[in-house]
Write a protein that holds these residues in place. Structure first.
Motif, PDB file in Angstrom:
ATOM      1  N   GLN A 177      14.807   8.365  -0.903  1.00  0.00           N
ATOM      2  CA  GLN A 177      13.841   8.007  -1.927  1.00  0.00           C
ATOM      3  C   GLN A 177      12.525   8.753  -1.704  1.00  0.00           C
ATOM      4  O   GLN A 177      11.923   8.668  -0.633  1.00  0.00           O
ATOM      5  N   VAL A 178      12.108   9.503  -2.732  1.00  0.00           N
ATOM      6  CA  VAL A 178      10.785  10.128  -2.748  1.00  0.00           C
ATOM      7  C   VAL A 178       9.860   9.152  -3.465  1.00  0.00           C
ATOM      8  O   VAL A 178      10.110   8.790  -4.623  1.00  0.00           O
ATOM      9  N   ALA A 179       8.814   8.691  -2.796  1.00  0.00           N
ATOM     10  CA  ALA A 179       8.054   7.564  -3.338  1.00  0.00           C
ATOM     11  C   ALA A 179       6.614   7.581  -2.850  1.00  0.00           C
ATOM     12  O   ALA A 179       6.281   8.208  -1.838  1.00  0.00           O
ATOM     13  N   THR A 180       5.774   6.856  -3.576  1.00  0.00           N
ATOM     14  CA  THR A 180       4.391   6.635  -3.154  1.00  0.00           C
ATOM     15  C   THR A 180       4.217   5.256  -2.530  1.00  0.00           C
ATOM     16  O   THR A 180       3.373   5.075  -1.659  1.00  0.00           O
ATOM     17  N   LYS A 181       5.006   4.270  -3.001  1.00  0.00           N
ATOM     18  CA  LYS A 181       4.888   2.895  -2.523  1.00  0.00           C
ATOM     19  C   LYS A 181       6.265   2.294  -2.298  1.00  0.00           C
ATOM     20  O   LYS A 181       7.279   2.785  -2.796  1.00  0.00           O
ATOM     21  N   LEU A 182       6.260   1.194  -1.584  1.00  0.00           N
ATOM     22  CA  LEU A 182       7.490   0.501  -1.236  1.00  0.00           C
ATOM     23  C   LEU A 182       7.984  -0.318  -2.430  1.00  0.00           C
ATOM     24  O   LEU A 182       7.199  -0.932  -3.153  1.00  0.00           O
ATOM     25  N   GLY A 225       0.799  -1.218   0.000  1.00  0.00           N
ATOM     26  CA  GLY A 225       0.000   0.000   0.000  1.00  0.00           C
ATOM     27  C   GLY A 225       0.829   1.264   0.000  1.00  0.00           C
ATOM     28  O   GLY A 225       2.053   1.256  -0.109  1.00  0.00           O
ATOM     29  N   ARG A 226       0.129   2.370   0.166  1.00  0.00           N
ATOM     30  CA  ARG A 226       0.746   3.679   0.081  1.00  0.00           C
ATOM     31  C   ARG A 226       1.557   4.002   1.333  1.00  0.00           C
ATOM     32  O   ARG A 226       1.123   3.766   2.471  1.00  0.00           O
ATOM     33  N   LEU A 227       2.742   4.553   1.129  1.00  0.00           N
ATOM     34  CA  LEU A 227       3.530   5.099   2.225  1.00  0.00           C
ATOM     35  C   LEU A 227       2.825   6.336   2.765  1.00  0.00           C
ATOM     36  O   LEU A 227       2.202   7.094   2.011  1.00  0.00           O
ATOM     37  N   THR A 228       2.932   6.568   4.067  1.00  0.00           N
ATOM     38  CA  THR A 228       2.140   7.642   4.670  1.00  0.00           C
ATOM     39  C   THR A 228       2.944   8.684   5.435  1.00  0.00           C
ATOM     40  O   THR A 228       2.513   9.832   5.548  1.00  0.00           O
ATOM     41  N   VAL A 229       4.088   8.290   6.000  1.00  0.00           N
ATOM     42  CA  VAL A 229       4.871   9.235   6.799  1.00  0.00           C
ATOM     43  C   VAL A 229       6.346   9.083   6.449  1.00  0.00           C
ATOM     44  O   VAL A 229       6.778   8.020   5.978  1.00  0.00           O
ATOM     45  N   PRO A 230       7.151  10.126   6.649  1.00  0.00           N
ATOM     46  CA  PRO A 230       8.587   9.984   6.389  1.00  0.00           C
ATOM     47  C   PRO A 230       9.204   8.968   7.348  1.00  0.00           C
ATOM     48  O   PRO A 230       8.836   8.892   8.516  1.00  0.00           O
TER      49      PRO A 230
END
Length: 772
Positions: free
Chosen positions: A495-500, A111-116
């Motif tokens: 890494q700037v990302a939306t998912k793992l 799923g989506r990453l949510t916090v740094p």
């Protein structure tokens, strides 16, 4: 869609599109658990006031269809809008050592990453950190690199970042002191960017959507429209059904999208057996045989012209265009006349009669479009492959007239646009003097690292840090084992990302994950929704507005993250208004226009134009921005017999890596590949039946593929299932990125450094357990 452990193999004889496509879209929305929200978002995909697809970069029409998305675009949307979350609780339950064992699919499916997050060495987990703390730590590490050593920091960009974020990112890198700006273009279409300026004086294609309405013939080379750019099937279907336009295809594999298509938006085609046959000729050339095949087309055209001239008939080549607009034809003609048909047939794997039949179609057409993809660019001779297509078009005068031109199909949604706004490692392609004038600093003038150069530096331990603006660099690049070993030794990965993905779970000695908004989500800055922009494959600039609420309130946009990184890394920077830009993207577009006034004239006023606005392409007006002032024929430096399509050792196969129809780049939605009839696995090696028998193998046997080179490095991929397929003898195919470990770093296109993933020499041996 399946992800179980029981592979199935069922030949797929249906057209691209149709009910299979509708079922796949519905399944993708169910899998993401967003059947209603996903459908609402899809209704605004690739439309004015909506968002530009995060998948392919095919053109967006001014008058969109009711559903202006394809099956793969819908999957990409569902994948981004999933209700699954990979937040602190997820990471507290899994060490990175454990996550390294997960598949590409399962990592992203979390799923989506949510916090740094930052990597904690004590627990081997990502742990939550504040945005300010993350920026300060990253800034401190990068500031500590001495100015003279900053060529040891890489700023990588994937093809999804907007024009605004990309412009800010390249300025950050250059303000920091480096031109190390590799991007996904280095991995796919850099061969185009090197080839076309030499031939036509432009780095991009010359075709627009309107040209498909006026063309008389379309030629495809090494492009899989059904997977890579399915929305193009609308133009192809119209050409075939409404005007009976011939489409001639050259591909080692028979791809369903280039065989037949059933339009899911057509009630007639959905409720009856009606389909559209796409290719009128389909030539399955040998992998690596493109130069020979196109040489054959050109030679057949020249010989047909000889015969026409002898009979007093109309010429088969455009001699007036050649005389007025081109340079070097005499030398190219001499090259062709010296070629032997037996060499062309052997190296291309095609009969002379087949090539003459295709050339006859070309000769009859007043306007020809040549479409190509990575099947041409990802070869050792990828630059020459593209230039041979250009040579073919120039023989007929098919550049600079309606319905004609060269059409490279970019994959990633803004990879072409990133290059347009300065993401390049080549200082000669960046407006350094203009940046100096606008921002009052001296940009670095040395050549930066491209993707291959960055991999070499990672392998050799020469980098201080790797900053990634999206993408899955570690999984996408060649030489997986050696690069991955070097990656672990990097002092810093960000890494700037939306998912793992795997580039996150394999990490540097210090590692940060910075979660960003996706393009589909509403981007509010100081409470005001922002708009970003992208460039499509045909050179049109488009506005893109988010339509869904963010996955988490803690996410930041890519421009906001880049601005905060710049402020943390550079400190007080009076020359660049980073904070203003991150608050109002219109000001970034003003800056882009000030940097490239000819390309982005009245950017903010024009980018909402339905269908976008077109960048200047001088070759469309037959203005040739080349050193000769004309379009140039390029004479190959080798005869077709030396192009290397046919291995000298009969035990060596040519492997090409391919994507499945349930995949976009390194993102794998499921383990299925419906169009090839493969379900529940990606561990396959597609082979010709005669080769299977000749090499003493059997269908279903588990084998090891090893790279057939002797350079002191052992490269192999095991556990592949031998699968008979319609592929030319001496050739094989396997999935990307699973087969990337077979690709040496040095095996890249001459002149462009694009990894030659479409022609890897391999040997195949049975796994011990598979021996009789």
């Amino acid at each position: 869609m399946s992800n179980d452990d029981t592979p199935r193999f069922e030949p797929y004889e249906h057209p691209a599109g149709g009910w299979g496509s509708l079922k796949a879209v519905a399944a993708a929305l169910r899998q993401a658990r967003i059947p209603i929200a996903g459908a609402q978002a899809l209704a605004r995909q690739n439309k004015p006031g909506g968002f530009a697809c995060v998948s392919c970069a095919w053109a967006k029409p001014a008058q969109p269809h009711a559903a202006e998305f394809c099956e793969n675009g819908a999957k990409a949307t569902a994948w981004e809008l999933t209700d699954q979350r990979a937040g602190p609780a997820f990471f507290s339950s899994h060490t990175l050592t454990e996550l390294e064992t997960w598949s590409d699919h399962d990592l992203e499916a979390a799923g989506r990453l949510t916090v740094p997050m930052r990597w904690d060495a004590r627990t081997d987990r990502y742990v939550e950190t504040g945005w300010d703390e993350a920026f300060e730590a990253i800034g401190q590490a990068l500031r500590a690199v001495p100015p003279q050593a900053r060529d040891g920091v890489v700023f990588y960009a994937s093809g999804r970042a907007s024009l605004e974020a990309s412009y800010m990112y390249q300025l950050l890198a250059r303000r920091y002191g480096t031109n190390n700006l590799p991007d996904s273009s280095n991995m796919c279409h850099e061969s185009t960017s090197v080839a076309l300026p030499q031939t036509l004086g432009v780095p991009v294609g010359t075709v627009t959507l309107d040209d498909f309405e006026h063309t008389d013939a379309i030629f495809f080379f090494g492009q899989n429209v059904g997977v890579s750019s399915p929305r193009m099937l609308h133009q192809l279907q119209a050409a075939r059904r409404e005007r009976d336009i011939p489409i001639v295809t050259f591909n080692p594999l028979k791809e369903r999208g280039l065989v037949s298509f059933a339009n899911p938006q057509s009630p007639l085609q959905m409720l009856t057996p009606a389909t559209t046959d796409i290719s009128t000729q389909y030539h399955q050339l040998r992998i690596g045989g493109d130069i020979a095949a196109i040489t054959g087309l050109c030679l057949a055209l020249l010989q047909a012209d000889d015969e026409a001239r002898a009979r007093g008939e109309a010429r088969r080549i455009d001699t007036a265009f050649i005389a007025e607009h081109t340079h070097g034809f005499a030398a190219f003609e001499a090259y062709l006349r010296a070629c032997r048909w037996e060499d062309i047939e052997r190296e291309s794997g095609l009969a002379r009669a087949a090539l003459e039949s295709a050339a006859a179609v070309f000769a009859r057409a007043r306007s020809v479009i040549c479409v190509y993809g990575m099947g041409l660019t990802q070869h050792r001779h990828g630059v020459l492959n593209v230039q041979m297509v250009s040579n073919l078009l120039l023989m007929g005068g098919h550049v600079g007239r309606p319905g004609a031109g060269i059409c490279p199909v970019r994959g990633h949604s803004n990879v072409q646009g990133q290059r347009t706004v300065g993401i390049t490692e080549k200082p000669e392609l960046a407006p350094l003097d203009q940046l100096k004038k606008l921002y009052g600093f001296e940009p670095p003038r040395g050549k930066g690292l491209d993707t291959v150069g960055a991999c070499e530096a990672i392998r050799d331990g020469r980098l201080h840090a790797f900053i990634g603006l999206g993408g899955n660099f570690l999984r996408a690049v060649p030489e997986t084992a050696l690069v991955e070993a070097g990656w672990r030794r990097l002092p810093l990965t960000v890494q700037v990302a939306t998912k793992l993905n795997r580039s996150h779970v394999v990490h540097g000695q210090a590692a940060y994950l910075l979660p960003c908004l996706g393009r589909i989500e509403i981007d509010r800055q100081r409470g005001v929704p922002q708009t970003v922009s992208v460039e499509d494959s045909t050179g049109f600039m488009h506005a893109s507005d988010g339509v869904a609420e963010p996955a988490a309130a803690t996410l930041r946009s890519e421009p906001a993250i880049v601005a905060a990184l710049a402020q943390a890394v550079l400190g007080p920077d009076p020359g660049v208004p980073w904070a203003e830009w991150s608050a109002d993207y219109a000001k970034v577009r003003d800056a882009i226009e000030a940097t490239w006034p000819d390309v982005f004239r009245a950017f903010n006023e024009r980018f909402r134009t339905p269908g976008g606005f077109h960048r200047p392409i001088p070759a469309r007006q037959r203005e040739w921005k080349t050193p000769t002032g004309k379009a140039n024929f390029i004479v190959p430096d080798r005869p077709p017999a030396d192009a290397g399509a046919q291995p000298s050792d009969p035990a060596v196969l040519r492997l090409m890596t391919v994507r499945s129809d349930d995949q976009f780049n390194t993102t794998v939605y499921t383990l299925d590949d419906r169009f090839r009839g493969i379900y529940g696995t990606r561990r396959v090696l597609l082979m010709n039946r005669a080769d299977i028998e000749r090499l003493g193998l059997a269908e279903g046997m588990q084998v090891v593929a090893e790279t057939a080179v002797d350079d002191g490095v052992r490269r192999e991929v095991g556990g592949l299932r031998v699968t008979p397929f319609d592929i030319p003898p001496g050739c094989a195919a396997g999935y990307y990125p699973e087969c990337n470990p077979l690709l040496p770093l040095w095996h890249h296109a001459e002149g462009s450094h694009v990894p030659a993933a479409k022609s890897i020499p391999i040997r195949v041996r049975p796994l011990p357990a598979s021996l009789p």
